[in-house]
Design a protein around this motif. Structure first.
Motif, mmCIF file in Angstrom:
data_model
loop_
_atom_site.group_PDB
_atom_site.id
_atom_site.type_symbol
_atom_site.label_atom_id
_atom_site.label_comp_id
_atom_site.label_asym_id
_atom_site.label_seq_id
_atom_site.Cartn_x
_atom_site.Cartn_y
_atom_site.Cartn_z
ATOM 1 N N ILE A 18 0.845 -1.204 0.000
ATOM 2 C CA ILE A 18 0.000 0.000 0.000
ATOM 3 C C ILE A 18 0.878 1.251 0.000
ATOM 4 N N LEU A 19 1.939 1.244 0.821
ATOM 5 C CA LEU A 19 2.860 2.388 0.844
ATOM 6 C C LEU A 19 3.545 2.574 -0.508
ATOM 7 N N ARG A 20 3.966 1.480 -1.133
ATOM 8 C CA ARG A 20 4.620 1.572 -2.457
ATOM 9 C C ARG A 20 3.657 2.143 -3.493
ATOM 10 N N PHE A 21 2.382 1.683 -3.455
ATOM 11 C CA PHE A 21 1.394 2.190 -4.400
ATOM 12 C C PHE A 21 1.141 3.680 -4.179
ATOM 13 N N LEU A 22 1.006 4.080 -2.912
ATOM 14 C CA LEU A 22 0.800 5.492 -2.595
ATOM 15 C C LEU A 22 1.990 6.329 -3.036
ATOM 16 N N GLU A 23 3.192 5.831 -2.762
ATOM 17 C CA GLU A 23 4.405 6.545 -3.167
ATOM 18 C C GLU A 23 4.466 6.698 -4.684
ATOM 19 N N PHE A 24 4.208 5.625 -5.401
ATOM 20 C CA PHE A 24 4.248 5.662 -6.865
ATOM 21 C C PHE A 24 3.195 6.635 -7.407
#
Length: 185
Positions: A18-24
């Motif tokens: 979820i953090l990676r998706f938000l960051e991207f």
């Protein structure tokens, strides 16, 4: 006991994704916001029959915003590409770079906010009159460009928080021995 560990691992993995998706998503969002802010400011000019022509290049604060928007666009594109290609995995580099971009965007946004304030209000102490009544379209474009710039800034602030969380969550809090607690208490 094993099921609890597996559940924690799965939950941690979902949290990481979820953090990676938000960051991207935030890195992708910076690109159109910065480009739109840059384009609006760089194409901003207006003529007045009474006072002549004004362009963004006449004011150093506006030129600074254009330059920082160009840098933030380039950085956002590079970071998205590096994350997509997975050839870059340094959380510290992203943390420092995101912090630097956020600070640069704060300084350029502040410079333009001051220029815009003076354009609307003037400064009677130094005999500057307001100019937005004569150059309304010019001032309106500055406001829109500044709003887009601050939206990109918010993205970088959240990216800074995400990268800080990612780095500092790898470390455990310092432990305090019970003997030390007894001596202090």
């Amino acid at each position: 006991m094993r099921d609890g560990a597996d559940t924690t691992l799965t939950s941690s993995n979902e949290h990481h994704q979820i953090l990676r998706f938000l960051e991207f998503s935030l890195r992708l969002s910076v690109i159109p916001l910065s480009v739109a802010s840059l384009w609006l400011m760089a194409s901003n000019k207006q003529s007045s029959d009474t006072y002549g022509k004004v362009e963004f290049s006449n004011l150093s604060g506006l030129k600074y915003l254009v330059g920082i928007n160009a840098i933030s666009t380039g950085y956002a594109i590079a970071s998205v590409l590096l994350l997509c290609l997975r050839c870059f995995n340094s959380d510290w580099h992203l943390f420092i770079s995101d912090q630097v971009m956020a600070y640069l965007m704060v300084t350029s946004g502040s410079a333009v906010a001051e220029v815009l304030y003076l354009a609307y209000e003037g400064d009677r102490d130094v005999s500057w009159s307001e100019v937005c009544s004569y150059y309304g379209m010019f001032c309106s474009k500055i406001k829109v460009s500044l709003a887009l710039h601050f939206a990109a800034l918010v993205c970088f602030v959240v990216l800074s928080l995400i990268s800080a969380y990612r780095i500092f969550s790898k470390f455990e809090a310092p432990s305090v021995l019970s003997e030390e607690l007894g001596e202090q208490g």
